[in-house]
Design an enzyme around this catalytic site. Structure first.
Site, mmCIF file in Angstrom:
data_model
loop_
_atom_site.group_PDB
_atom_site.id
_atom_site.type_symbol
_atom_site.label_atom_id
_atom_site.label_comp_id
_atom_site.label_asym_id
_atom_site.label_seq_id
_atom_site.Cartn_x
_atom_site.Cartn_y
_atom_site.Cartn_z
ATOM 1 N N ASN A 6 0.855 -1.189 0.000
ATOM 2 C CA ASN A 6 0.000 0.000 0.000
ATOM 3 C C ASN A 6 0.889 1.237 0.000
ATOM 4 O O ASN A 6 1.443 1.618 1.020
ATOM 5 C CB ASN A 6 -0.898 -0.011 1.245
ATOM 6 C CG ASN A 6 -1.753 1.243 1.329
ATOM 7 O OD1 ASN A 6 -1.865 1.990 0.363
ATOM 8 N ND2 ASN A 6 -2.354 1.485 2.487
ATOM 9 N N LYS A 8 0.032 4.290 -0.402
ATOM 10 C CA LYS A 8 -0.639 5.484 0.132
ATOM 11 C C LYS A 8 -0.372 6.689 -0.786
ATOM 12 O O LYS A 8 -0.314 6.538 -1.997
ATOM 13 C CB LYS A 8 -0.191 5.755 1.561
ATOM 14 C CG LYS A 8 -0.266 4.512 2.456
ATOM 15 C CD LYS A 8 -0.187 4.854 3.905
ATOM 16 C CE LYS A 8 0.002 3.586 4.708
ATOM 17 N NZ LYS A 8 -0.293 3.729 6.108
ATOM 18 N N HIS A 96 -9.667 0.946 4.057
ATOM 19 C CA HIS A 96 -8.451 1.164 4.866
ATOM 20 C C HIS A 96 -8.803 2.071 6.042
ATOM 21 O O HIS A 96 -9.639 2.968 5.906
ATOM 22 C CB HIS A 96 -7.367 1.795 3.990
ATOM 23 C CG HIS A 96 -6.033 1.813 4.672
ATOM 24 N ND1 HIS A 96 -5.700 2.766 5.608
ATOM 25 C CD2 HIS A 96 -4.972 0.972 4.589
ATOM 26 C CE1 HIS A 96 -4.473 2.518 6.053
ATOM 27 N NE2 HIS A 96 -4.016 1.439 5.451
ATOM 28 N N GLU A 168 -6.032 -5.183 10.118
ATOM 29 C CA GLU A 168 -5.029 -4.157 10.396
ATOM 30 C C GLU A 168 -5.410 -3.407 11.670
ATOM 31 O O GLU A 168 -6.239 -2.489 11.622
ATOM 32 C CB GLU A 168 -4.956 -3.155 9.246
ATOM 33 C CG GLU A 168 -4.529 -3.739 7.924
ATOM 34 C CD GLU A 168 -3.900 -2.680 7.031
ATOM 35 O OE1 GLU A 168 -2.760 -2.879 6.640
ATOM 36 O OE2 GLU A 168 -4.536 -1.649 6.770
ATOM 37 N N GLY A 174 1.541 2.237 10.673
ATOM 38 C CA GLY A 174 2.450 3.383 10.553
ATOM 39 C C GLY A 174 3.063 3.826 11.867
ATOM 40 O O GLY A 174 3.642 4.915 11.950
ATOM 41 N N SER A 213 2.760 -2.107 10.514
ATOM 42 C CA SER A 213 4.190 -2.083 10.850
ATOM 43 C C SER A 213 4.911 -3.395 10.547
ATOM 44 O O SER A 213 5.816 -3.796 11.282
ATOM 45 C CB SER A 213 4.382 -1.674 12.320
ATOM 46 O OG SER A 213 3.923 -0.349 12.518
HETATM 47 C C1 PEP Z 1 -1.076 0.155 5.774
HETATM 48 O O1 PEP Z 1 -1.047 1.286 5.338
HETATM 49 O O2 PEP Z 1 -1.992 -0.602 5.431
HETATM 50 C C2 PEP Z 1 -0.033 -0.261 6.698
HETATM 51 C C3 PEP Z 1 -0.126 -1.433 7.241
HETATM 52 O O3 PEP Z 1 0.997 0.624 6.912
HETATM 53 P P1 PEP Z 1 2.369 0.306 7.680
HETATM 54 O O4 PEP Z 1 2.910 -0.982 7.129
HETATM 55 O O5 PEP Z 1 3.234 1.469 7.391
HETATM 56 O O6 PEP Z 1 2.038 0.164 9.131
#
Ligand code: PEP
Length: 258
Positions: A6, A8, A96, A168, A174, A213
């Site tokens: 992702n 973003k 998301h 998630e 993040g 993460s």
């Molecule tokens: C995400 O944006 O779905 C995500 C899991 O971000 P990160 O891996 O940076 O935590």
């Protein structure tokens, strides 16, 4: 096992193509596909560049991070499923936590998006997860149940098998605070059980990704859990080396699970 990146609000079309070319060149044949989820504006460039990679879509494909369920009309700023398909997308993220929290997307709206994506032949990566406040208040299971029920209730059993779920935890996205493999597996097991209550034993075939993460250092211990079928990765997906290292860890975990 599936590895979903992702990106973003990152990467212009040119940057996305540069990434695609380098990643495609380094990607070994495997049973673990990678999906790059790019900003809308990078999709036409990815579409053009993809022709040159010679890699089968089963190994590397791309998609979008959002879309709107209507076909056309007075919906300023929105993009339809057909517009994504026109640019070769195979997947789209739906729900998301950043869409839910920052842009106010409701469970009901997301339910409409999931069903429309499937009807159109796009694989929705449907995201669910609790905030830290909800977890600490003992609401993990009720939040996941609500998100699954409202998000997926419009699907027929056949359509159900065409989606991907991503668990998630919002507190892990993040933040650098990854869920422990035990925390993640417990949530995935709960999601699997809930999905079985909805569609029966065929829920065992559904992919449930973990996101929050994930890095090359922690990916293997997460991906080797029995109910974790892949990763949705933000920060660690932005560099080719890092995504490639994640892919290596996913392949290692997938082999062990065979
Ligand atoms: C995400 O944006 O779905 C995500 C899991 O971000 P990160 O891996 O940076 O935590």
């Amino acid at each position: 096992m599936l590895l979903a990146a992702n990106w973003k609000l990152n990467k212009t079309g040119r940057e996305a193509v540069h990434f695609l070319n380098n990643y495609a060149q380094a990607l070994p044949p495997s049973d673990v596909p990678t999906v790059l989820l790019a900003p809308f504006t990078a999709l036409p460039a990815l579409c053009d560049a993809f022709e040159g990679t010679k890699l089968p879509r089963a190994q590397l494909s791309y998609g979008a991070q959002n879309f709107y369920f209507e076909e056309s009309g007075a919906f300023t700023g929105e993009v339809s499923a057909d517009m994504l398909l026109e640019h070769g997308c195979t997947h789209v993220i739906v729900g998301h936590s950043e869409r839910r929290a920052i842009f106010g997307e409701s469970d009901e709206l997301l339910g409409k998006k999931v069903v429309r994506a499937v009807e159109k032949g796009l694989v929705p990566i449907f995201c669910i997860g609790e905030t830290l406040t909800e977890r600490e208040a003992g609401q993990l299971e009720s939040v996941l149940t609500r998100q699954l029920d409202r998000g997926l209730s419009r699907l027929t059993n056949e359509q159900f098998l065409k989606i991907v779920i991503a668990y998630e935890p919002v507190w892990a996205i993040g933040t650098g605070v990854v869920a422990t493999p035990e925390q993640a597996e417990a949530a995935h097991q709960f999601v699997r059980t809930r999905l079985k209550a909805m569609i029966g034993e065929s829920a065992n075939k559904l992919s449930i990704l973990y996101g929050g993460s994930v890095t090359p250092a922690n990916a293997y211990s997460l991906m080797s859990q029995p109910n974790i079928d892949g990763a949705l990765v933000g920060g660690a997906s932005l560099k080719v080396d890092s995504l490639m290292a994640l892919h290596t860890e996913c392949v290692r975990a997938a082999k062990e699970k065979q």
